[in-house]
Design a protein around this motif. Structure first.
Motif, short mmCIF file in Angstrom:
data_model
loop_
_atom_site.label_atom_id
_atom_site.label_comp_id
_atom_site.label_asym_id
_atom_site.label_seq_id
_atom_site.Cartn_x
_atom_site.Cartn_y
_atom_site.Cartn_z
N PRO A 41 0.34 -0.98 0.44
CA PRO A 41 -0.07 -0.10 0.00
C PRO A 41 1.35 1.26 0.22
CG PRO A 41 -0.77 -1.76 1.97
CD PRO A 41 0.36 -2.30 0.89
N GLU A 42 0.36 2.30 -0.42
CA GLU A 42 1.04 3.45 -0.62
C GLU A 42 1.00 4.06 0.84
OE1 GLU A 42 -0.24 6.57 -3.08
OE2 GLU A 42 -0.39 5.88 -4.43
N GLN A 71 8.37 1.65 5.02
CA GLN A 71 7.54 0.16 4.80
C GLN A 71 8.64 -0.58 5.54
OE1 GLN A 71 5.83 -3.10 4.80
NE2 GLN A 71 4.55 -1.09 3.02
N GLU A 88 3.72 -4.71 5.90
CA GLU A 88 3.05 -5.11 5.90
C GLU A 88 3.09 -5.51 5.16
OE1 GLU A 88 0.60 -0.89 5.71
OE2 GLU A 88 2.22 -0.84 4.49
#
Length: 234
Positions: free
Chosen positions: A34-35, A46, A67
């Motif tokens: 995801p952004e 991230q 994530e």
């Protein structure tokens, strides 16, 4: 935190593009998540770290991330098998004071080379790769002092680690605009893979290093520290 084992297909056109341009590889991996929130660097958010292993038709990407990734969104034909994802929490929980592990780390050992004096009070140095294996190990020892671990000794009394050089990788990214328009900046990363044994000296600092990586060029295949139950190397 998650660790993925991603078999890749070396015959894939998309993979060959990424293999020839490490900056493209970084972008391909980041697109599986995801952004990031606004004004937060995507890789840092991230905590993305990765390492490519193997040769010929047996290539595997190890990817660590904050994530859970979506490997099914890779370009068609990119995967060479089923991607496996597991939680990193059991590894983090195993980090205790004086715990011993086998480890693997592909890193970008560098040193700062100061320019000739030019009258400035604080001249800025240039980062240069370290190629001498003994100096590479000394670099790793210093990293251990910063990140809460120490290399164990072999039967000869030397650090129980081997340093294997890897072929330099290159990439190209957009350079800052100038008067003549945009241009591409070439990136060259020299790296070495360390295999050895270590002992944890500061669990908190060591867990932070596991999650954030060690050394420079983390976006380009360096910095991922992998652990296994300790056993003697040779």
């Amino acid at each position: 935190m998650y660790l993925s084992r991603v078999p890749v297909n070396p015959l894939s056109h998309a993979f060959r593009r990424d293999y020839s341009d490490v900056h493209d590889m970084h972008r391909t991996l980041m697109a599986r998540f995801p952004e990031a929130p606004q004004d937060v660097p995507a890789r840092e958010h991230q905590r993305l770290l990765w390492r490519l292993e193997g040769q010929g038709r047996e290539l595997v990407m190890y990817v660590q991330s904050r994530e859970h990734p979506n490997w099914g969104s890779l370009p068609e034909g990119y995967l060479g098998g089923r991607a496996l994802v597991r939680s990193l929490q059991p590894v983090l929980s195993a980090v205790t004071d004086k715990a011993e592990f086998n480890f693997r780390l592909t890193a970008n050992p560098t040193r700062s080379v100061l320019p000739p004096p030019n009258g400035q009070k604080r001249p800025r140095g240039t980062r240069r790769p370290i190629h001498d294996p003994e100096l590479q190990v000394q670099w790793l020892i210093r990293q251990g002092e910063r990140h809460g671990f120490a290399l164990l000794e072999s039967s000869t009394g030397d650090p129980d680690v081997v340093a294997l050089p890897r072929h330099p990788v290159v990439g190209y990214k957009e350079a800052p605009p100038n008067g003549s328009g945009r241009s591409r900046l070439k990136i060259t990363v020299s790296s070495v893979t360390f295999d050895g044994r270590l002992r944890v000296t500061d669990p908190e600092a060591f867990r932070a290093a596991l999650q954030s990586g060690i050394g420079r060029a983390k976006a380009y295949g360096c910095g991922l520290l992998s652990l296994a139950p300790a056993r003697r190397v040779g």
